[in-house]
Design an enzyme around this catalytic site. Structure first.
Site, PDB file in Angstrom:
ATOM      1  N   LYS A 190      -0.321   0.056  19.354  1.00  0.00           N
ATOM      2  CA  LYS A 190       0.995  -0.324  19.130  1.00  0.00           C
ATOM      3  C   LYS A 190       1.396  -0.162  17.483  1.00  0.00           C
ATOM      4  CE  LYS A 190       2.550  -4.680  17.647  1.00  0.00           C
ATOM      5  NZ  LYS A 190       3.426  -4.291  16.873  1.00  0.00           N
ATOM      6  N   GLY A 242      -4.023  -4.620   9.205  1.00  0.00           N
ATOM      7  CA  GLY A 242      -2.766  -5.562   8.636  1.00  0.00           C
ATOM      8  C   GLY A 242      -3.232  -6.863   8.043  1.00  0.00           C
ATOM      9  N   SER A 243      -2.616  -7.671   7.960  1.00  0.00           N
ATOM     10  CA  SER A 243      -2.791  -8.860   7.167  1.00  0.00           C
ATOM     11  C   SER A 243      -3.981  -9.800   7.359  1.00  0.00           C
ATOM     12  CB  SER A 243      -1.623  -9.761   7.312  1.00  0.00           C
ATOM     13  OG  SER A 243      -1.519 -10.483   8.242  1.00  0.00           O
ATOM     14  N   GLU A 264      -9.330  -4.143   9.332  1.00  0.00           N
ATOM     15  CA  GLU A 264      -8.995  -3.649   7.953  1.00  0.00           C
ATOM     16  C   GLU A 264      -7.857  -4.398   7.398  1.00  0.00           C
ATOM     17  OE1 GLU A 264      -7.894  -2.449   5.272  1.00  0.00           O
ATOM     18  OE2 GLU A 264      -7.045  -0.475   6.082  1.00  0.00           O
ATOM     19  N   CYS A 298      -3.003  -1.732   1.107  1.00  0.00           N
ATOM     20  CA  CYS A 298      -4.087  -2.895   1.152  1.00  0.00           C
ATOM     21  C   CYS A 298      -5.150  -2.819   0.186  1.00  0.00           C
ATOM     22  CB  CYS A 298      -4.768  -2.632   2.455  1.00  0.00           C
ATOM     23  SG  CYS A 298      -5.376  -1.061   3.076  1.00  0.00           S
ATOM     24  N   GLU A 394      -2.375 -11.766  -2.591  1.00  0.00           N
ATOM     25  CA  GLU A 394      -2.232 -10.462  -2.394  1.00  0.00           C
ATOM     26  C   GLU A 394      -0.782 -10.473  -2.203  1.00  0.00           C
ATOM     27  OE1 GLU A 394      -2.951  -8.446   1.485  1.00  0.00           O
ATOM     28  OE2 GLU A 394      -3.369  -6.554   0.674  1.00  0.00           O
TER      29      GLU A 394
END
Lengths: 783, 334
Positions: A190, A242-243, A264, A298, A394
């Site tokens: 996705k 992602g987060s 990750e 990231c 972040e």
């Protein structure tokens, strides 16, 4: 402007990339996209808009996947998987190679579409993203070719559910799909809802490359779709980029499901500049560190640490450089910074700077901003303390925060003062300094005198709350394969109940716990009697509790110097443990026979001695690699200890199980907190006397006793434990994985299955891999 | 690092060069802390210049204007053993009218000349005569060009002879051995002597970067020559195995930027040798614009040392005007 005018001003002028081919491709699909399931495009339904963030224009309508869509995709992937895995490596390699070639042939179309959908400068999609995508498929075509010969003991995981972010849409797709299908898995992927278009174009490439139906499925939609994938019963592995917040939810949602997981996640990566660095190059490096992809990276070097003596000069030069950055239409070939991906992201960055900027001094670059679109100026915030909100959180935008340091030791301390551990940059012209600092940084990737270098041949991924698992390189294959380990169901093995007519024949012997090299009574003040199957009282053990775990973890941290010892020294100590255990072999054999009521004690002692030898052998031989990355320089893939490993030891082999867990952990430089077999703890408590006489430094091995179900939660939830393993006969997999989400520690759980501890599956590379992190240190060189 | 070093003498009046608008760099005392603190990380520098053409693009009328700018910055050069007065006069004619008149007319510009003509001493008088009234300066290579190993007093005297012959710019070569042995004081002294010998003529210091061994040496030699009063620093004689490159240019531009930041004086930059394509020239100008700023995009602070570059620029300009690719025979040779 006439030529004559321009001759005077020497402006750059517009240099737009044409969108006509990309728009024609969208038009071919009537601006409406279905999904790619089982080799076909499904009809469009329940559309949502995909917009160009630079203009706000609607590019296309994309489908919000339904539960049925996900089922269909997973079914297709499941059906395809066995055959795809049986397909020869060479056949798989040919398909991956064809995909790579097709990506190359359509490279400009992919680049333009990516820039239109994401807002990143065309320079980046054209010169960085798309070439890296191609490279990833070429590289993994090779992995497919070599898998049978080089990884004969590995097998694919099955169906992989892959959820990727919007910052590098096609590149993240490549990082997920290429290794998965190279090794015989099938995928349901996705893309992020903001950026689905290049994934759909990729699906067309798959058809042209002759990829069998169902091997790759692309479903589209928002987080709800991601959730359906994460919780789908027939998916064997989840890979997420992602987060950290979402990663944590995925960890909790998949706990105990038996799904493999790699994450990750976010970062707040330090960018360290020493006073002997090439200052101008370090300033320029920041352009690639934090103003690459608008800072929506990231691994962005977002936390600048400058040595105090050069800080003023450095900031002055940096501000001048920032003012020279060109922001604007991402399709312009002469801009440095494009648009943030969405107005929501713009609002987040704006709010964060508004909230935390006042803790320091905020400098916005004096570059010209377009009048409309999601543009945020390059920003530097100096004078922040390490406690400041923006030093810790972040931002995921073009905002650099900074503070100063005095000494190399303080630089390391500041760099590691974060929940994250993804990447780091070190700038120094002194090779001794740079190569001393790099291993000390808590990060999965370290760039020396460089930043944001990527290659398919070098693993990418983090530690701490930046996630676990690597993408790229040989080390990345473990995210999509597992060892062919024979396992069988494990049934709970419970302590022998107190007999009616107890035999008490020997002098009372108090088995204690072993913490920080000392025998320790349980904090709880409670003990449990241990009986032999024949009704003999074998002794008492303490009931361990969260306080004992706290103490043991503290002791394990105090022993961190163990990680810096040489492999040779650790080997010597493991041999010495074996020597001392051997001297007391008969006593241990007798004890094991009493515990089990059987006669296998001698065999278990002998197997234990062999296991100690195995890891003594490995201690100085589990080498890293020098990856062949396309720079003049090397990427050193160094094997580092994970840190503090907590483990619930097997009940089905009380001594051998304990050593099978302890030995690989300490051989690789970890310290450990071991919960002895709950059913038969006395072999472990006897064993600490062997440790005491074998020069094992205090705190390297800590042994607790007690109820595994009581110990698992506090151990897995402890925020200063780096990994938890469970081989307990009590299935605590779900509890451990769920509790591990706190600091996103690595977990290795048995899911109520066991392995043959006496055989080859009881030792070897799988254990070593679990006991190490791979850190890639990029060292470009050249005089 | 932030020393507030003052120049040791005040700016002198500029030589009568039409395009010079800056106070001359008077130099300063040799600051060894500064020199030895200079670093140049080769890999990082190469990455910067490698990505530059992808980051900056100049199209259509902008491209034409930039190419015209490049022409005005060329030191049109002949440095051959077989140079004759006739050859030099032809070169000077080309310098006066580097682009065909109809092309310039189509572009709507006029008065385009090259930045200078650059010749050996023996050709100076011929060139000066051929360029009389144009304002185009004549530059002479000097000080035992290209190796710089003739007797020291003769090298100094050579400068005086060329100035006397009418050269208003002197391209000196430094003693590479001073750099390679780390004798920065000797390099400084030599450069100061050369500068003094030039009088009102502008002095360009040729570092012969291809022979200096490392980019760090290039950075340090650049600083020393500027401290000793160089008006320009220049990469190469054109005779070394490696001449102007983008990495070397980045290092020298950064040194110029630092020198300006600390002293307030702008020193010019001249890459020489190996730049023969219009596209490369534009890339150099983008590097210059991004690293040093718009002020340097002018012949008083920037020159290309080139002989064949002009031909390609002419062809590309004709392409811009007509839409068709051009041929070299359609443009006058120089």
């Amino acid at each position: 402007m006439t030529v004559k005018d321009i001759f005077e001003t020497m402006d750059y002028g517009p240099a737009p990339e044409s969108t006509s081919e990309a728009m024609a491709w969208i038009a071919e699909h009537d601006g409406k996209f279905g999904q790619f399931i089982n080799g076909d495009f499904t009809p469009h339904h329940d559309g949502f808009e995909s917009r160009n963030p630079a203009t706000g224009d609607i590019l296309a309508l994309v489908t919000q996947a339904s539960g049925d869509d996900i089922d269909a995709a997973v079914t297709a992937a499941t059906k395809a998987q066995k055959k795809w895995a049986r397909t020869s490596g060479h056949e798989r390699a040919k398909v991956l190679y064809a995909i790579a070639r097709l990506l190359q042939k359509h490279s400009r179309l992919f680049a333009v579409l990516e820039t239109m959908d994401n807002g990143k400068p065309i320079r980046e999609s054209r010169d960085i993203d798309i070439p890296l995508v191609q490279q990833h498929f070429y590289y993994h075509a090779g992995m497919a070719q070599l898998m049978e010969s080089e990884l004969p003991d590995a097998e694919p995981l099955g169906v992989c559910g892959q959820i990727i972010p919007w910052n590098f849409p096609l590149l993240m797709l490549a990082w997920k799909i290429a290794p998965a299908i190279a090794t015989g898995n099938t995928c349901v992927l996705k893309p992020a809802e903001y950026t689905s278009l290049t994934a759909l174009l990729f699906a067309e490439i798959c058809v042209q490359a002759g990829l069998p139906k169902g091997v790759v499925n692309i479903v589209t939609g928002n987080g709800a779709v991601g959730e359906m994938i994460v919780t789908h019963e027939d998916i064997d592995k989840i890979a997420f980029t992602g987060s950290t917040a979402v990663g944590r939810r995925i960890r909790e949602a998949t706990a105990g499901s038996g799904k493999a997981l790699t994450l990750e996640l976010g970062g707040k990566s330090p960018y360290i500049v020493f006073e002997d660095a090439d200052i101008d190059s370090a300033v320029e490096g920041l352009v690639d560190a934090i103003w690459f992809n608008q800072g929506q990276v990231c691994c962005a070097g977002s936390r600048l640490l400058v040595q105090e003596g050069i800080a003023e000069e450095f900031y002055a030069k940096l501000k001048v450089r920032m003012d020279g950055l060109r922001m604007g239409d991402p399709l312009d070939k002469c801009i440095d910074i494009g648009a943030l991906v969405d107005p929501v992201q713009h609002a987040t960055v704006t709010d964060m700077v508004a909230r935390g900027g006042a803790e320091g001094e905020v400098y916005h670059a004096k570059c010209k901003l377009p009048n409309q679109g999601c543009y945020y100026p390059p920003t530097l915030i100096t004078g922040l303390d390490s406690a400041a909100y923006l030093m810790q959180e972040e931002i995921f935008g073009p905002v650099l925060v900074s503070t100063t340091f005095r000494t190399p030791a303080e630089a390391v301390q500041l760099a590691n003062n974060t929940r994250y551990g993804l990447a780091a940059s070190v700038w120094s012209e002194n090779v001794n300094l740079a190569l001393d600092i790099a291993p000390k940084l808590v990060a999965g990737i370290v760039w020396v005198n460089a930043t944001n270098l990527f290659d398919a041949a070098a693993g990418f991924g983090g530690v701490r709350e930046s996630g676990f698992g690597r993408e790229g390189g040989w080390e990345g294959l473990s995210a999509y394969t597992r060892p062919k380990t024979a396992s069988k169901p494990l049934h709970p093995i419970m302590p022998v109940s107190a007999p009616k007519g107890a035999q008490v024949t020997e002098l009372d012997r108090t088995a204690k716990m072993y913490i920080g090299g000392k025998q320790a009574r349980p904090d709880s003040g409670y003990s449990t009697a241990i009986w032999s199957p024949k009704g003999k009282l074998l002794g008492h053990v303490g009931q361990g509790s969260r306080k004992d775990i706290r103490n043991a973890v503290e002791a394990a941290h105090a022993a961190k110097g163990w990680a810096k010892t040489t492999g040779h020294l650790r080997a010597q100590i493991l041999y010495y443990i074996a020597e001392n255990l051997s001297a007391r072999g008969d006593e241990f054999a007798k004890r094991l026979n009493e515990i089990s009521g059987k006669t296998g004690g001698r065999k278990e002692v002998d197997a234990t001695l062999s296991r100690l030898f195995t890891y003594a052998a490995w201690a100085d031989k589990y080498d890293g690699q020098a990856h062949g990355v396309p720079i003049r320089g090397i990427a050193l893939a160094m094997k580092e200890p994970v840190g503090v490993i907590g483990a619930l030891c097997p009940d089905d082999a009380p001594l051998l199980g304990l050593i099978s867990v302890m030995a690989p952990a300490i051989a690789m430089g970890n310290t450990c907190v071991l919960a002895a077999s709950q059913a038969a703890p006395l072999a472990a408590t006897d064993f600490y006397q062997v440790l005491d006489t074998s020069d094992v430094p205090a705190g390297v091995v800590n042994i607790l006793t007690g109820d595994h179900a009581d110990l698992a939660g506090p151990l897995a939830g402890h925020l200063d434990v780096d990994a938890v393993w469970s081989f307990s006969s009590t299935d605590l997999s779900a509890q451990i994985e769920h509790a591990s989400a706190g600091n996103l520690k690595r977990t290795w759980v048995n899911n109520a299955r066991t392995r043959d501890w006496f055989g080859k599956d009881g030792e070897g590379r799988e254990f070593l891999q679990q006991a190490t992190e791979v850190k890639n240190i990029w060292v470009p060189y050249g005089e | 690092m932030q020393s507030k070093t003052q120049p040791i003498n005040t700016p002198v009046k500029t030589a009568g060069l039409p395009q010079v608008h800056e106070p001359r760099n008077p130099g300063m005392e040799l600051d060894m802390d500064w020199v030895m603190g200079a670093q140049a990380n080769t890999s990082a520098i190469e990455r910067r210049v490698k990505s530059l053409p992808g980051r900056r693009s100049v199209k259509k009328d902008y491209q034409a204007a930039w190419m015209l700018k490049a022409i005005t910055c060329i030191d049109l050069t002949t440095l051959s053993g077989d140079d004759t007065p006739g050859r030099v006069r032809r070169l000077c004619a080309k310098a006066r009218q580097p682009v065909r008149a109809d092309i310039l007319e189509a572009l709507g510009v006029e008065g385009i000349t090259t930045g200078a003509v650059c010749v050996y001493h023996e050709m100076v008088e011929t060139a000066v005569a051929a360029l009389e009234g144009t304002g185009i300066p004549v530059a002479a290579v000097s000080t035992g060009f290209p190796a710089g190993l003739s007797p020291y007093h003769l090298r100094v005297a050579e400068i005086g002879e060329s100035v006397k012959a009418g050269a208003s710019e002197i391209d000196i070569v430094i003693s590479r051995r001073h750099v390679l042995t780390g004798n920065w004081q000797a390099l400084y002294n030599e450069m100061r002597d050369f500068r003094a010998a030039c009088g009102d003529a502008h002095v360009k210091a040729i570092l012969a970067t291809g022979e200096l061994g490392s980019l760090r040496n290039v950075a340090r030699a650049s600083l020393v020559c500027m401290m000793a009063g160089a008006d320009f620093i220049k990469t190469s004689t054109g005779k070394e195995a490696v001449n102007a490159t983008l990495p070397v240019s980045l290092v020298m531009m950064r040194a110029i930027r630092d020198y300006h930041a600390r002293t307030g004086f702008r020193v010019g930059y001249k890459p020489a040798g190996g730049i023969s394509k219009a596209k490369d020239a534009v890339t150099y100008l983008t590097l210059l614009k991004d690293e040093l700023g718009d002020r340097w995009l002018s012949p008083d602070l920037f020159r290309f040392g080139a002989s064949s570059l002009l031909g390609d620029l002419e062809r590309q300009l004709e392409h811009h005007v007509t839409g068709n690719y051009s041929a070299s025979y359609r443009h006058a040779i120089g």
